[in-house]
Write a protein that holds these residues in place. Structure first.
Motif, PDB file in Angstrom:
ATOM      1  N   ASN A   6      57.280  65.169  42.165  1.00  0.00           N
ATOM      2  CA  ASN A   6      58.437  65.002  41.300  1.00  0.00           C
ATOM      3  C   ASN A   6      57.978  64.410  39.975  1.00  0.00           C
ATOM      4  OD1 ASN A   6      60.772  63.648  40.089  1.00  0.00           O
ATOM      5  ND2 ASN A   6      61.804  64.310  41.950  1.00  0.00           N
ATOM      6  N   LYS A   7      58.592  64.866  38.879  1.00  0.00           N
ATOM      7  CA  LYS A   7      58.073  64.432  37.581  1.00  0.00           C
ATOM      8  C   LYS A   7      58.361  62.951  37.281  1.00  0.00           C
ATOM      9  CE  LYS A   7      61.844  66.152  34.560  1.00  0.00           C
ATOM     10  NZ  LYS A   7      62.887  65.867  35.507  1.00  0.00           N
ATOM     11  N   ASP A   8      59.212  62.332  38.059  1.00  0.00           N
ATOM     12  CA  ASP A   8      59.462  60.908  37.855  1.00  0.00           C
ATOM     13  C   ASP A   8      58.465  60.026  38.599  1.00  0.00           C
ATOM     14  OD1 ASP A   8      61.575  61.309  36.215  1.00  0.00           O
ATOM     15  OD2 ASP A   8      63.037  61.403  37.863  1.00  0.00           O
ATOM     16  N   VAL A   9      57.599  60.650  39.367  1.00  0.00           N
ATOM     17  CA  VAL A   9      56.702  59.856  40.198  1.00  0.00           C
ATOM     18  C   VAL A   9      55.423  59.532  39.436  1.00  0.00           C
ATOM     19  CG1 VAL A   9      55.190  60.007  42.196  1.00  0.00           C
ATOM     20  CG2 VAL A   9      57.589  60.572  42.421  1.00  0.00           C
ATOM     21  N   ASP A  10      54.990  58.294  39.584  1.00  0.00           N
ATOM     22  CA  ASP A  10      53.821  57.813  38.868  1.00  0.00           C
ATOM     23  C   ASP A  10      52.566  58.077  39.698  1.00  0.00           C
ATOM     24  OD1 ASP A  10      53.333  55.746  36.429  1.00  0.00           O
ATOM     25  OD2 ASP A  10      51.821  55.592  37.999  1.00  0.00           O
ATOM     26  N   LYS A  34      61.423  55.903  46.074  1.00  0.00           N
ATOM     27  CA  LYS A  34      61.526  56.420  44.715  1.00  0.00           C
ATOM     28  C   LYS A  34      61.264  55.309  43.708  1.00  0.00           C
ATOM     29  CE  LYS A  34      63.497  60.786  44.160  1.00  0.00           C
ATOM     30  NZ  LYS A  34      64.544  61.563  44.822  1.00  0.00           N
ATOM     31  N   GLU A  35      61.758  54.099  44.042  1.00  0.00           N
ATOM     32  CA  GLU A  35      61.621  52.992  43.092  1.00  0.00           C
ATOM     33  C   GLU A  35      60.157  52.591  42.951  1.00  0.00           C
ATOM     34  OE1 GLU A  35      64.301  53.051  45.286  1.00  0.00           O
ATOM     35  OE2 GLU A  35      65.326  53.784  43.484  1.00  0.00           O
ATOM     36  N   LYS A  90      58.237  55.011  40.972  1.00  0.00           N
ATOM     37  CA  LYS A  90      58.816  55.436  39.701  1.00  0.00           C
ATOM     38  C   LYS A  90      57.779  55.393  38.589  1.00  0.00           C
ATOM     39  CE  LYS A  90      63.055  54.585  37.155  1.00  0.00           C
ATOM     40  NZ  LYS A  90      63.486  55.863  36.861  1.00  0.00           N
ATOM     41  N   LYS A  91      57.895  56.383  37.748  1.00  0.00           N
ATOM     42  CA  LYS A  91      56.948  56.491  36.639  1.00  0.00           C
ATOM     43  C   LYS A  91      56.992  55.221  35.800  1.00  0.00           C
ATOM     44  CE  LYS A  91      54.823  60.222  34.865  1.00  0.00           C
ATOM     45  NZ  LYS A  91      54.850  61.664  34.880  1.00  0.00           N
ATOM     46  N   GLN A  92      55.814  54.681  35.553  1.00  0.00           N
ATOM     47  CA  GLN A  92      55.771  53.454  34.771  1.00  0.00           C
ATOM     48  C   GLN A  92      55.290  53.758  33.372  1.00  0.00           C
ATOM     49  OE1 GLN A  92      53.312  50.568  36.630  1.00  0.00           O
ATOM     50  NE2 GLN A  92      54.627  50.400  38.426  1.00  0.00           N
TER      51      GLN A  92
END
Lengths: 252, 403, 314
Positions: A76-80, B13-14, B17-19
């Motif tokens: 998913n593109k929100d995943v780091d 998900k949290e 989450k993209k940082q």
């Protein structure tokens, strides 16, 4: 299969135009050892590198489908991606310690995660080395260069280094392929002990090793997942003809 | 096992989450920016070298892009045309006030617009640069004067005489061009065959051990500063060759060419050697398998296959010689004579810049002409490099991959 | 080409002393002569300069000021000037070059137009004649930046808008930039991909990986690049002809806005503009010898370090 850690849905991987993995769907159980077997070039290592997104480093790679880890799609593109790799550790085929001291090798991960306290670092180094069953061998020479260790020790050091960031899943890419039988058996023992705490996925071209160490086995052939099941079943009563041929040594 | 490690993270998900990582972001931006600067430098070099030669391009146009630099150059030109004695007075003046020269263009623009054709031929004897009131008038007058001056400068470019400092300065680039070409041709005729043959020996005939000795030694020649080669040519080679050939001028195009060949050899050698070594082993093996000798293979198979690379080597060798300054300054005799005789003194473009720039005054025509020569050198080396890069690379790909 | 046919029962009989073989030997010999000639010239230059320079070459020569209108005495200020030049130059060029090399190996994507443009620029920078850098230094650093600084901070009083050691060093830094970039890039490429992967797999970010794994591995490359750049910068004269080198100074430079003496420039002016070229010949040769020792020994060190890096890559 209960307690599913990773669920893969229709995962395909392309190197440019070439499709290297074809619609892989599988489930990987938690706190078990899952072995990926198959002839070389079948995509098992590529698949393993998908799980912690190491393939991101290759510019021409394109991936479709879903890779759900505890229900979260890691593509998913929100995943780091950095956070993914902190939780999904990897041990490589060729042992690759940093050209630093043994201590620094283990402390590398915790340090980049912001742990600066000396006592805490010492503790992590000791625990990790103990977990990797190499503490007794190395405790007196922590400041020596890791490059001076034997191949087997280096590989166990790399495992300890991975443990030091306390991952949840450990990926092992033919961890014993370059080692002598004694070192290999030590690594296999280690895998066996570690599965209590970690979910382990191990790629191997050595079928005895898969049979000895794993609970589940997946057979890959030409970029496709042919079969996955309990290791016992796969090795005694495989459902697919191709699996049987491979296991009985008729090809590959 | 009782683990002191932090408790296991859970995949949510949290937690995944993209940082946004500031240091990461900054590092990438800064690094990319620094890399960008290397492109910027190329442009800046061109712009700033060309900018100083701009006054030469102001003729015949009713433009408003006149900068103060011209004004200064006018004062200088003027001083030449006026009484000789005033030169010394004015020169320090113009030097001492460079900030004034860099003033915005506006004032100048206005004045040029106000210009009437009549002021064109107005006498200039009574003009005194010292007085504030007179100054503006001078600017007007000289702006026009300069247009004509620039025209005149251009017309002298194709003349054969290079006499930059005189009452009637002539900037005959032709003489310099011929001088530069003469030196370049001599240098490449010597360096080219020598370096290529040496490269052929190193990559095709020499044993590995010899290769490991020869390569570093020849490449060490590249570490010789050009001033050292120039000095050697001037002190030793010049006398040596004069004793052999018995020509008149001790320092001449031939000596310069020989010395520059020394500077060009390591470049041509290194690139040719790389090109020869890059020829696939299969070519060599196929040829040897057909019964060809080593020398036949080297000259009929490997050398032709490496032609584009060797061509690039020669181009870059030319680039090196063309722009070489110190050797030219010290070994060519520095007289801008137009002749075909290789044993006459010559003056190259680069040497002209090197020897005269320190004596010119900021903004005068001579100064602009030198920068103009610099622009030419820059453009020339840029094109050489571009050709070596793109044309040769394309050829190589065609050759080895049949695309 | 005519084939030498040996008439013998043994078809593999070595065809010695036939036409083809003489030609073969002549061709190989020709290439060999080219190599020997180049090497001979190199050693002749070295030999003559050492022979002519040895007489005057001494500690006193290196450590004393020139006297009697530079017809006697030593080259101390020129040596110091050269040192300051290469130090300031390195301070400017090394970080710049290293970062650019890091961009090219770590950040630039394959087929990226921008990276291709950066590479092309660096190669162009490497072939631009050194005198052009001198012109650029004059036009940009002195006339534009320097004069600009003067009008901004000094009320137009001439201070920075003239040749000095800072502008000369920065000009030289641009000239030596490609040398550094190429060296650092080469050493970065020898760092195994596995180490980068190991770091990333432990959850390190790209920048952390570069800082802690890639950069420490490139130190030797940075050193080679710096040494080569210093060797080049110490020998180049054209870029400093009108950006800061001085004919003669009675004192050492005290600040970056002072002019300086320089070894290469000293050789040039002593041999072309000295009042008595004949008489100062030993001084000229000795100065050339010092310059040559400086540049060649630096180069030798760099070559040794570089060959170590290459061995590591294998």
């Amino acid at each position: 299969m209960r307690d599913i850690k990773i669920e893969v849905k229709d995962l395909s991987l392309y190197y440019g135009d070439k499709k290297a993995l074809k619609e892989i769907s599988m489930q990987i159980p938690a706190n078990k050892v899952t072995a990926l077997i198959g002839p070389s070039g079948c995509g098992k290592s590529t698949f393993l590198r998908c799980i912690n997104r190491m393939n991101d480093l290759i510019p021409s790679v394109k991936i479709t489908g879903e890779m759900l880890v505890e229900g979260v799609d890691i593509y998913n593109k929100d995943v780091d991606v950095v956070n993914i790799r902190k939780k999904i550790g990897m041990v490589f085929q060729k042992s690759n310690p940093f050209p630093k001291s043994i201590y620094e090798n283990i402390a590398y991960g915790p340090k980049i995660n912001g742990i600066k306290d000396k006592a805490q670092l010492n503790e992590i180094v000791e625990t990790s080395l103990r977990q990797a069953a190499i503490w007794d061998e190395l405790k007196d020479r922590l400041d020596d260069s890791a490059m001076g260790l034997s191949g087997g020790q280096q590989q166990r050091l790399c495992i300890a280094r991975t443990l030091a960031v306390s991952p949840d899943i450990i990926l092992m890419d033919e961890p014993a392929s370059a080692l002598d039988p004694i070192s290999t058996s030590k690594i296999e023992e280690l895998v066996h002990e570690l599965k209590e705490q970690y979910t382990i996925i191990i790629v191997t071209h050595n079928m005895q090793q898969a049979a000895r160490t794993s609970d589940y086995t997946a057979f890959f052939y030409l970029g496709e997942l042919i079969e996955i099941g309990k290791t016992n079943t796969i090795f005694t009563k495989p459902e697919q003809k191709q699996t049987e041929d491979y296991i009985t040594g008729r090809f590959g | 096992m009782n683990s002191p490690l932090p408790s296991k993270q859970i995949f949510t998900k949290e937690s995944l989450k993209k940082q946004f990582r500031l240091s990461e972001f900054l590092a990438e931006k800064v690094i990319s920016f620094v890399a960008f600067l290397s492109i910027a430098i190329i442009f800046l070099i061109f712009i700033f070298v060309f900018k100083e030669s701009m006054p030469l391009f102001s003729f015949g146009k009713k433009d408003k892009v006149k900068t103060e630099i011209q004004t200064t150059s006018d004062v200088k030109v003027e001083s030449y045309e006026g009484a000789e004695t005033s030169t010394e007075e004015i020169q320090p003046e113009t030097y001492g006030a460079p900030t004034e020269d860099l003033n915005p263009v506006t004032q100048e623009t206005q004045t040029s617009e106000e210009l009437e054709p009549d002021t064109y031929g107005a006498p200039t004897e009574d003009l005194n640069p010292e007085t504030a009131t007179g100054k503006e008038v001078i600017i007007d007058e000289k702006a026009t004067e300069n247009k004509e001056g620039a025209d005149r400068t251009w017309s002298t470019f194709f003349s054969t005489e290079w006499v930059p400092v005189s009452d009637n300065p002539r900037f005959g680039l032709l003489a310099l061009l011929v001088g530069t070409l003469k030196v370049t041709i001599i240098a490449i005729l010597i360096a080219g065959p020598l370096a290529i043959l040496a490269a052929v020996y190193t990559s095709c005939f020499a044993s590995n051990r010899r290769k490991e000795i020869i390569k570093p030694i020849i490449e060490m020649l590249a570490a010789f500063p050009s001033v050292v080669i120039g000095f050697f040519a001037m002190m030793v080679l010049a006398t040596f060759f004069q004793d052999i050939f018995g020509y008149d001028s001790r320092l001449n195009a031939f000596i310069g060419g020989v010395a520059m060949a020394l500077a060009a050899i390591p470049i041509i050698y290194t690139i040719s050697e790389d090109a020869l070594s890059a020829v696939p082993k299969t070519f060599t093996e196929a040829s040897l398998a057909l019964g060809a000798s080593k020398a036949q293979t080297a000259f009929f198979v490997i050398l032709p296959a490496a032609t584009p690379g060797i061509f690039a080597a020669i181009l870059l060798g030319i680039g090196r010689v063309f722009g070489e300054t110190m050797i030219a300054l010290m070994a060519t005799g520095n007289a801008a004579l137009l002749s075909a005789n290789p044993f006459e003194s010559v003056r190259t473009f680069a040497a002209t810049i090197g020897s005269e720039m320190a004596e010119t005054v900021f903004g005068e025509t001579h100064y602009s002409v030198l920068f103009f020569i610099g622009s030419l050198l820059f453009i020339f080396s840029f094109i050489l490099n571009a050709v070596a890069e793109f044309y040769v690379k394309g050829k190589l790909i065609k050759k080895f991959q049949g695309k | 080409m005519e084939k030498a046919i040996s008439v013998s029962e043994n078809p593999f009989y070595k065809t010695k002393k036939t036409g083809g073989n003489i030609k073969e030997n002549a061709v190989v010999g020709l290439t060999q002569i080219a190599v020997l000639l180049i090497i001979a010239i190199l050693f002749i230059i070295l030999g003559i300069i050492i022979y002519q320079g040895r007489e005057k070459f001494s500690w006193e020569f290196i450590s004393s000021f020139p006297t009697d209108g530079m017809t006697k005495g030593g080259i101390f200020p020129a040596l110091i000037g050269t040192f300051i030049l290469v130090i300031v130059m390195s301070i400017a060029a090394v970080p710049f070059g290293t970062i650019t090399a890091i961009y090219l190996t770590e950040y630039a994507k394959e087929n990226s137009k921008f990276a291709a443009a950066v590479r092309f620029s660096i190669r162009t920078l490497a072939v631009v004649p050194s005198i052009i850098f001198g012109l650029f230094g004059l036009g940009f650093f002195i006339q534009f930046v320097g004069t600009g600084m003067d009008s901004a901070f000094n009320d137009g009083e001439l201070h920075w808008g003239q040749p000095n050691i800072l502008w000369a060093s920065l000009t030289m830094a641009l000239l030596t930039l490609p040398v550094i970039i190429v060296s650092v890039e080469e050493s970065l490429k020898t760092i195994p991909r596995e180490l980068r992967e190991a770091s990333l797999a432990l959850g390190a970010t790209k920048w952390q990986t570069i800082k802690k794994v890639v950069f420490p591995g490139s130190i030797s490359g940075i050193m080679t690049g710096t040494i080569l750049a210093v060797s080049r910068g110490a020998g180049e004269v054209a870029p400093i002809l009108f950006t800061g080198a001085a004919y003669y100074l009675a004192t050492l430079p005290e600040s970056l806005s002072d002019q300086f003496m320089n070894l290469g420039y000293h050789v040039y002016i002593m041999s072309t503009q000295s009042s008595d070229v004949e008489k100062t010949m030993p001084i000229q040769f000795a100065t050339t010898l010092v310059l040559l020792i400086l540049t060649l020994s630096l180069n030798l060190v760099a070559v040794i370090i570089r060959s170590r890096i290459r061995r590591r890559a294998k």
